[in-house]
Design a protein around this motif. Structure first.
Motif, PDB file in Angstrom:
ATOM      1  N   VAL A  70      10.559  -1.011   0.548  1.00 51.87           N
ATOM      2  CA  VAL A  70      10.026  -0.192  -0.534  1.00 51.87           C
ATOM      3  C   VAL A  70       8.852   0.599   0.047  1.00 51.87           C
ATOM      4  O   VAL A  70       8.263   0.146   1.023  1.00 51.87           O
ATOM      5  CB  VAL A  70       9.548  -1.071  -1.724  1.00 51.87           C
ATOM      6  CG1 VAL A  70      10.726  -1.613  -2.479  1.00 51.87           C
ATOM      7  CG2 VAL A  70       8.619  -2.193  -1.280  1.00 51.87           C
ATOM      8  N   PRO A  71       8.529   1.766  -0.500  1.00 49.05           N
ATOM      9  CA  PRO A  71       9.030   2.390  -1.716  1.00 49.05           C
ATOM     10  C   PRO A  71      10.343   3.148  -1.524  1.00 49.05           C
ATOM     11  O   PRO A  71      10.591   3.708  -0.459  1.00 49.05           O
ATOM     12  CB  PRO A  71       7.915   3.390  -2.067  1.00 49.05           C
ATOM     13  CG  PRO A  71       7.359   3.807  -0.736  1.00 49.05           C
ATOM     14  CD  PRO A  71       7.430   2.558   0.107  1.00 49.05           C
ATOM     15  N   PRO A  89       0.824  -1.219   0.000  1.00 44.84           N
ATOM     16  CA  PRO A  89       0.000   0.000   0.000  1.00 44.84           C
ATOM     17  C   PRO A  89       0.856   1.266   0.000  1.00 44.84           C
ATOM     18  O   PRO A  89       0.446   2.299  -0.537  1.00 44.84           O
ATOM     19  CB  PRO A  89      -0.815  -0.121   1.290  1.00 44.84           C
ATOM     20  CG  PRO A  89      -0.098  -1.126   2.127  1.00 44.84           C
ATOM     21  CD  PRO A  89       0.625  -2.046   1.196  1.00 44.84           C
ATOM     22  N   PHE A  90       2.050   1.180   0.594  1.00 43.41           N
ATOM     23  CA  PHE A  90       2.921   2.363   0.664  1.00 43.41           C
ATOM     24  C   PHE A  90       3.443   2.713  -0.730  1.00 43.41           C
ATOM     25  O   PHE A  90       3.561   3.891  -1.080  1.00 43.41           O
ATOM     26  CB  PHE A  90       4.069   2.107   1.650  1.00 43.41           C
ATOM     27  CG  PHE A  90       3.558   1.727   3.006  1.00 43.41           C
ATOM     28  CD1 PHE A  90       3.021   2.691   3.841  1.00 43.41           C
ATOM     29  CD2 PHE A  90       3.567   0.407   3.444  1.00 43.41           C
ATOM     30  CE1 PHE A  90       2.510   2.355   5.093  1.00 43.41           C
ATOM     31  CE2 PHE A  90       3.060   0.053   4.685  1.00 43.41           C
ATOM     32  CZ  PHE A  90       2.531   1.024   5.507  1.00 43.41           C
ATOM     33  N   ASP A 119      10.792   5.987   2.216  1.00 39.51           N
ATOM     34  CA  ASP A 119       9.644   6.129   3.114  1.00 39.51           C
ATOM     35  C   ASP A 119       8.539   6.897   2.384  1.00 39.51           C
ATOM     36  O   ASP A 119       8.760   8.035   1.929  1.00 39.51           O
ATOM     37  CB  ASP A 119       9.995   6.838   4.433  1.00 39.51           C
ATOM     38  CG  ASP A 119       8.816   6.824   5.380  1.00 39.51           C
ATOM     39  OD1 ASP A 119       8.703   5.893   6.177  1.00 39.51           O
ATOM     40  OD2 ASP A 119       7.984   7.752   5.285  1.00 39.51           O
ATOM     41  N   SER A 120       7.371   6.277   2.302  1.00 32.52           N
ATOM     42  CA  SER A 120       6.299   6.860   1.477  1.00 32.52           C
ATOM     43  C   SER A 120       5.965   8.292   1.886  1.00 32.52           C
ATOM     44  O   SER A 120       5.773   9.161   1.035  1.00 32.52           O
ATOM     45  CB  SER A 120       5.047   5.981   1.535  1.00 32.52           C
ATOM     46  OG  SER A 120       4.499   5.955   2.831  1.00 32.52           O
ATOM     47  N   GLN A 121       5.903   8.546   3.208  1.00 36.24           N
ATOM     48  CA  GLN A 121       5.496   9.890   3.623  1.00 36.24           C
ATOM     49  C   GLN A 121       6.590  10.916   3.308  1.00 36.24           C
ATOM     50  O   GLN A 121       6.306  12.023   2.851  1.00 36.24           O
ATOM     51  CB  GLN A 121       5.121   9.902   5.111  1.00 36.24           C
ATOM     52  CG  GLN A 121       4.320  11.125   5.542  1.00 36.24           C
ATOM     53  CD  GLN A 121       3.007  11.335   4.770  1.00 36.24           C
ATOM     54  OE1 GLN A 121       2.396  10.393   4.272  1.00 36.24           O
ATOM     55  NE2 GLN A 121       2.575  12.584   4.642  1.00 36.24           N
TER      56      GLN A 121
END
Ligand SMILES: N[C@@H](CCC(=O)N[C@@H](CS)C(=O)NCC(=O)O)C(=O)O
Length: 222
Positions: A50-51, A11-12, A63-65
């Motif tokens: 990932v990502p 989901p990230f 890190d997605s955020q």
């Protein structure tokens, strides 16, 4: 040009894919077998997750955020993390809701047991975890419904990262056919609106080798 190291049902990674597409930032996908712990990949992200987004000039983001906040600063329009402090706080609250709470209560129980377990041949999936995931997803659908009775989009009157993050998480569960949309009309209407956006189209063509999506996964009329 950017390269996004990803996994199909992360989901990230999906959150970043949707965000980049909404910002019209070009990128290519590179599938990373995270469990191989490749030295070249660990050099990009010592967390081994990932990502990861890598630029042709060598800049690396993990890190997605951290990735989406960076892109929001570099490419401010369309604004997706809120135009003022109050909006940003609400967007970030909902992002945390899905990235932490939904992830622990639903994604880990369903994607973790049904997909990661199978890919890594970790033995029989834990049926109690799967049951908990099925039960918990209903509470999250109710919460989306509660918000949609009061707002146009999850965090207010515009599409934001909150919607993209929530849709990224639901889409992984939907790939497995485990979202009971028919019992949650408001949440279904919200998801149908996200699903019809051009940014979502590439996710709907995802097809994990050896693990076909549920029959309604790519349907607009689901
Ligand atoms: N907080 C991180 C979480 C990323 C994450 O958990 N990625 C998982 C895939 S969903 C991963 O790469 N796991 C590999 C591992 O832990 O070995 C983010 O938002 O990017």
């Amino acid at each position: 040009m950017w390269t996004l190291y990803h996994q199909w049902l992360s989901p990230f990674c999906r959150k970043v894919r949707l965000f980049l597409a909404e910002k019209k930032v070009d990128f290519e996908l590179r599938l990373e077998p995270v469990w191989d712990r490749r030295a070249e990949f660990l050099a990009l992200n010592p967390a081994g997750e990932v990502p990861v987004l890598e630029n042709i000039d060598g800049a690396t983001l993990a890190d997605s955020q951290a990735i989406v906040e960076f892109i929001e600063e570099e490419v401010p329009e369309p604004s997706l993390i809120g135009r003022d402090a109050a909006e940003r706080a609400e967007v970030r609250r909902l992002v945390a809701w899905f990235d932490r709470k939904f992830n622990a209560e639903v994604t880990d129980n369903l994607v973790g047991e049904k997909v990661v377990n199978r890919l890594l041949r970790m033995g029989t999936p834990d049926s109690r975890a799967i049951r908990a995931g099925h039960l918990n997803v209903r509470h999250h659908l109710e919460y989306v419904g509660f918000l949609m009775e009061r707002r146009t989009w999850l965090a207010g009157d515009r599409l934001t990262l909150a919607d993209l993050t929530a849709a990224a998480h639901f889409s992984c569960i939907d790939y497995l056919g485990d979202v009971p949309w028919e019992a949650h009309e408001e949440a279904k209407t919200w998801y149908a609106r996200i699903k019809s956006r051009p940014s979502f189209r590439p996710l709907l063509s995802d097809h994990i080798p050896g693990m076909a999506p549920a029959s309604n996964y790519a349907d607009m009329d689901f």
